[in-house]
Design a protein around this motif. Structure first.
Motif, PDB file in Angstrom:
ATOM      1  N   LEU A  39       0.810  -1.253   0.115  1.00  0.00           N
ATOM      2  CA  LEU A  39      -0.197  -0.140   0.023  1.00  0.00           C
ATOM      3  C   LEU A  39       0.918   1.215   0.155  1.00  0.00           C
ATOM      4  O   LEU A  39       1.688   1.625   0.918  1.00  0.00           O
ATOM      5  CB  LEU A  39      -0.904   0.035   1.201  1.00  0.00           C
ATOM      6  CG  LEU A  39      -1.798  -1.203   1.491  1.00  0.00           C
ATOM      7  CD1 LEU A  39      -2.678  -1.316   2.836  1.00  0.00           C
ATOM      8  CD2 LEU A  39      -2.903  -1.157   0.242  1.00  0.00           C
ATOM      9  N   PRO A  40       0.576   2.132  -0.982  1.00  0.00           N
ATOM     10  CA  PRO A  40       1.735   3.168  -1.410  1.00  0.00           C
ATOM     11  C   PRO A  40       1.962   4.451  -0.359  1.00  0.00           C
ATOM     12  O   PRO A  40       2.478   5.288  -0.337  1.00  0.00           O
ATOM     13  CB  PRO A  40       1.426   3.711  -2.738  1.00  0.00           C
ATOM     14  CG  PRO A  40      -0.083   3.449  -2.648  1.00  0.00           C
ATOM     15  CD  PRO A  40      -0.359   2.275  -2.126  1.00  0.00           C
ATOM     16  N   ASP A  41       0.769   4.408   0.477  1.00  0.00           N
ATOM     17  CA  ASP A  41       0.425   5.738   1.185  1.00  0.00           C
ATOM     18  C   ASP A  41       0.023   5.440   2.674  1.00  0.00           C
ATOM     19  O   ASP A  41      -0.595   4.549   2.616  1.00  0.00           O
ATOM     20  CB  ASP A  41      -0.288   6.781   0.517  1.00  0.00           C
ATOM     21  CG  ASP A  41      -0.329   8.027   1.144  1.00  0.00           C
ATOM     22  OD1 ASP A  41       0.429   9.018   0.728  1.00  0.00           O
ATOM     23  OD2 ASP A  41      -1.199   8.585   1.848  1.00  0.00           O
ATOM     24  N   THR A  42       0.348   6.300   3.480  1.00  0.00           N
ATOM     25  CA  THR A  42      -0.165   6.233   4.833  1.00  0.00           C
ATOM     26  C   THR A  42      -1.886   6.110   5.071  1.00  0.00           C
ATOM     27  O   THR A  42      -2.182   5.376   5.511  1.00  0.00           O
ATOM     28  CB  THR A  42       0.178   7.246   5.807  1.00  0.00           C
ATOM     29  OG1 THR A  42      -0.218   8.571   5.292  1.00  0.00           O
ATOM     30  CG2 THR A  42       1.840   7.232   6.060  1.00  0.00           C
ATOM     31  N   CYS A 467      11.764  -0.042   4.381  1.00  0.00           N
ATOM     32  CA  CYS A 467      11.079  -0.105   5.932  1.00  0.00           C
ATOM     33  C   CYS A 467       9.528  -0.267   5.636  1.00  0.00           C
ATOM     34  O   CYS A 467       9.255  -1.080   6.664  1.00  0.00           O
ATOM     35  CB  CYS A 467      11.325   1.250   6.550  1.00  0.00           C
ATOM     36  SG  CYS A 467      13.183   1.606   7.285  1.00  0.00           S
ATOM     37  N   PRO A 468       9.001   0.034   4.725  1.00  0.00           N
ATOM     38  CA  PRO A 468       7.491  -0.374   4.770  1.00  0.00           C
ATOM     39  C   PRO A 468       7.192  -1.844   4.248  1.00  0.00           C
ATOM     40  O   PRO A 468       5.933  -1.993   4.151  1.00  0.00           O
ATOM     41  CB  PRO A 468       6.809   0.863   3.776  1.00  0.00           C
ATOM     42  CG  PRO A 468       7.880   1.909   3.867  1.00  0.00           C
ATOM     43  CD  PRO A 468       8.805   1.172   3.939  1.00  0.00           C
ATOM     44  N   SER A 469       8.242  -2.206   3.898  1.00  0.00           N
ATOM     45  CA  SER A 469       7.837  -3.675   2.824  1.00  0.00           C
ATOM     46  C   SER A 469       7.574  -4.734   3.732  1.00  0.00           C
ATOM     47  O   SER A 469       8.093  -4.645   5.093  1.00  0.00           O
ATOM     48  CB  SER A 469       9.184  -4.139   2.132  1.00  0.00           C
ATOM     49  OG  SER A 469      10.434  -4.268   3.113  1.00  0.00           O
ATOM     50  N   LEU A 470       7.010  -5.759   3.245  1.00  0.00           N
ATOM     51  CA  LEU A 470       6.428  -6.788   4.154  1.00  0.00           C
ATOM     52  C   LEU A 470       7.941  -7.527   4.534  1.00  0.00           C
ATOM     53  O   LEU A 470       7.790  -8.202   5.820  1.00  0.00           O
ATOM     54  CB  LEU A 470       5.558  -7.764   3.248  1.00  0.00           C
ATOM     55  CG  LEU A 470       4.120  -7.380   3.100  1.00  0.00           C
ATOM     56  CD1 LEU A 470       3.405  -8.399   2.468  1.00  0.00           C
ATOM     57  CD2 LEU A 470       3.448  -6.997   4.347  1.00  0.00           C
ATOM     58  N   TRP A 471       8.937  -7.549   3.623  1.00  0.00           N
ATOM     59  CA  TRP A 471      10.170  -8.411   4.051  1.00  0.00           C
ATOM     60  C   TRP A 471      10.517  -7.689   5.332  1.00  0.00           C
ATOM     61  O   TRP A 471      11.121  -8.382   6.202  1.00  0.00           O
ATOM     62  CB  TRP A 471      11.025  -8.118   3.051  1.00  0.00           C
ATOM     63  CG  TRP A 471      12.232  -8.514   3.471  1.00  0.00           C
ATOM     64  CD1 TRP A 471      12.739  -9.751   3.282  1.00  0.00           C
ATOM     65  CD2 TRP A 471      13.375  -7.594   3.499  1.00  0.00           C
ATOM     66  NE1 TRP A 471      14.289  -9.598   3.978  1.00  0.00           N
ATOM     67  CE2 TRP A 471      14.779  -8.487   3.962  1.00  0.00           C
ATOM     68  CE3 TRP A 471      13.751  -6.104   3.644  1.00  0.00           C
ATOM     69  CZ2 TRP A 471      15.840  -7.927   4.566  1.00  0.00           C
ATOM     70  CZ3 TRP A 471      14.756  -5.737   4.100  1.00  0.00           C
ATOM     71  CH2 TRP A 471      15.866  -6.579   4.370  1.00  0.00           C
TER      72      TRP A 471
END
Length: 596
Positions: A39-42, A467-471
């Motif tokens: 998801l690209p945005d907060t 940092c936001p990635s699922l990995w």
């Protein structure tokens, strides 16, 4: 010729085909991101949390996000209207593919639905204003508009896509030859957009004013019917929308959402439109005087009853405004962005405005057509002007410019198409399209030498991506559940893909929480400890180099964040073991104290 006749006759099917082709291209382009639930945005992360909370039993009118600032929650000013398609797709598919895959499908499919609505509305507009086949050119230009198309890309489940779709419908409504139907459509689409949020209010207000001025100019029965239909549908739609969708928080006289403030103002505006349509003096000057009187009464009432809503509608806490909002990139004027962003956002609006000017000149002797072009151009000029205030006006500016850009191409293409030489026909038509779609300018800008990005800039890009990635989030999700002090911009993603809670997200009604997070990282370790103790926080989570961290590095080099980056870790923090390649650093608060 028979082929063109069939194309004209079945234009709705061709709009659907073009929409499906656009959807296929977007899905192909975003497939890896869809698979990674990126998801690209907060706002997209909070939207899916809002849908999950509702499906898990949270009240329809309770839009607080209790995973932020627990146990009190964060006040989110949205409505549930946009939740409906996401929840509907998820519920429909879950029995067949499971809840997780159904949610992944929902966040991919839901954003492209409003693109179909907008395409149909734009096609109708240009067919009426330019010619039966102009919709082909208009939709091709739409698919080249980067800011606009981005709002309808898979995973972009925030509410702006639907607001833009309803704005396109509102523009189309003014061009409807069946004026009563056009008035109904304009009132309904305006109400739906306002129920979702107020971002499009300035443009919708101009379109409503255009409906009134068209009645002033021509007070005949058709215009009367349009004005009455518009006013009645607007007032009724806003009232019904408030009853069905206004959250508990929005029942207070707040300025930033459909609340008693805008309920009263817009119902009154609709009522005034209905009264004007019914009385409809025979003299145009009297009609203008009545309209001016109605507008003055509406404005005076608003100033008297809601003076607190005359400034910025967000009413952001002053401390949060200084620490946070002034640094938000999309809240800055377009000229404060890089050259590539300026051209990507502004090219189509500029071309559209040139097209509108051309239409003014072409139709200067044709009153009805000129008035409609003026009505379409007014919000386009406003949106382009607002880019000088905030770059977030970009998608609306591109959408509103599309009729003008299409008109410019529609006039220019025949110059080349009618040439005796095939090379002129082919190169000329292609060249015109590349110009009016902004593609030519985009390619030129891409050829320009790019400024050298130093290692610090590259580190920020890397952190923002990792940092936001699922990995990266997976090891964080394996840590025992807790309350986490982390970056404001990371809070929504953290709660969306892990079981942890966070202090705040970038939502203006929660200014004190935002300010407290930012002061914790800017001030001393002792100040941070006081916040951590008072809130009973369990963990501190940092993503070194993420955009927000650059504020702490530049404005508070001696603050808590920079101390941690230098390895100056206080004794009340114990490191949490993460993989060696993790972009995060995490600490557990030693003896955080009992939860409230």
């Amino acid at each position: 010729m028979e082929g063109l006749a069939r194309l004209e006759r079945h234009w709705r099917w061709w709009v659907a085909v073009i929409w499906l082709a656009g959807v296929a291209l977007l899905m192909w382009d975003k497939w890896r991101l869809i698979h990674g639930f990126a998801l690209p945005d907060t706002d997209d992360n909070i939207r899916i949390m809002q849908v999950r909370a509702w499906l898990s039993g949270q009240g329809w009118y309770d839009l607080r996000q209790y995973r932020l600032n627990p146990p009190y929650g964060a006040d989110i000013h949205w409505s549930r209207l946009v939740d409906l398609p996401i929840a509907g797709i998820k519920l429909a598919l879950a029995p067949f593919i499971g809840g997780a895959e159904a949610e992944r499908a929902a966040v991919a499919i839901a954003p492209v639905l409003p693109m179909g609505v907008a395409m149909a509305a734009l096609a109708a507009t240009v067919r009426r204003m330019l010619g039966p086949l102009a919709f082909l050119l208009a939709l091709a230009v739409l698919l080249c508009a980067p800011s606009l198309k981005g709002m309808w890309s898979p995973l972009r489940i925030d509410h702006h896509g639907w607001q833009l779709a309803f704005l396109a419908v509102s523009c189309s409504a003014l061009t409807d030859p069946n004026r009563a139907r056009g008035g109904l459509t304009l009132g309904l689409s305006t109400a739906l957009s306002i129920v979702i949020g107020l971002e499009m209010l300035p443009y919708l207000a101009l379109l409503g004013a255009a409906a009134v001025l068209l009645w002033v100019w021509d007070g005949g029965a058709e215009e009367r019917r349009r004005l009455i239909a518009y006013g009645g549908t607007l007032a009724g739609g806003i009232a019904l929308g408030f009853l069905l969708f206004a959250s508990y928080a929005n029942r207070a006289p707040v300025c930033d959402a459909l609340s008693p403030v805008w309920l009263s103002a817009l119902v009154a505006a609709g009522a005034i439109a209905v009264v004007l349509g019914f009385i409809s003096p025979a003299n145009a000057w009297l009609r203008l005087g009545c309209a001016a009187l109605g507008g003055a009464l509406l404005g005076a009432a608003f100033v008297h009853f809601w003076p607190n809503c005359l400034g910025r509608l967000e009413n952001v806490d002053p401390e949060a405004n200084y620490l946070w909002l002034r640094n938000v990139l999309e809240a800055r004027p377009i000229y404060r962005h890089g050259t590539d962003v300026i051209f990507a956002v502004c090219t189509i609006p500029v071309i559209g405005l040139l097209g509108y000017l051309l239409m003014f000149a072409k139709h200067r002797g044709d009153g009805p057509a000129l008035r409609l072009w003026l009505a379409l151009a007014a919000p386009a000029f406003l949106a382009a002007s607002l880019l000088l205030w905030q770059s977030r006006a970009g998608p609306a500016a591109q959408l509103l410019a599309l009729p003008g850009a299409t008109a410019l191409g529609w006039v220019a293409i025949p110059w080349f198409w009618n040439s005796r030489f095939m090379l002129v026909r082919v190169l000329g038509v292609v060249g015109v399209f590349l110009l009016i779609s902004g593609t030519a300018v985009d390619n030129v800008v891409n050829w320009w030498p790019k400024p050298h990005r130093n290692p610090a800039n590259k580190a920020v890009d890397k952190a923002n991506g990792l940092c936001p990635s699922l990995w990266a989030m997976h090891p964080i999700a394996l840590v025992p559940k807790g309350y986490v002090l982390t970056h404001v911009d990371l809070g929504p993603r953290l709660i969306a893909v892990t079981h942890h809670d966070a202090v705040a997200g970038p939502y203006h009604r929660n200014g004190r929480d935002i300010a407290e997070v930012m002061k914790s990282f800017r001030n001393s370790a002792d100040y941070a400890k006081s916040v951590i103790d008072r809130r009973h926080i369990d963990y501190v989570l940092l993503c070194p180099g993420i955009s927000e961290s650059t504020i702490y590095a530049s404005e508070a080099p001696g603050g808590f964040y920079m101390q941690l980056m230098r390895g100056q870790v206080p004794k009340w923090l114990a490191p949490v073991t993460l993989p060696t390649d993790s972009p995060f650093r995490m600490w557990r608060v030693v003896n955080p104290g009992p939860k409230p």
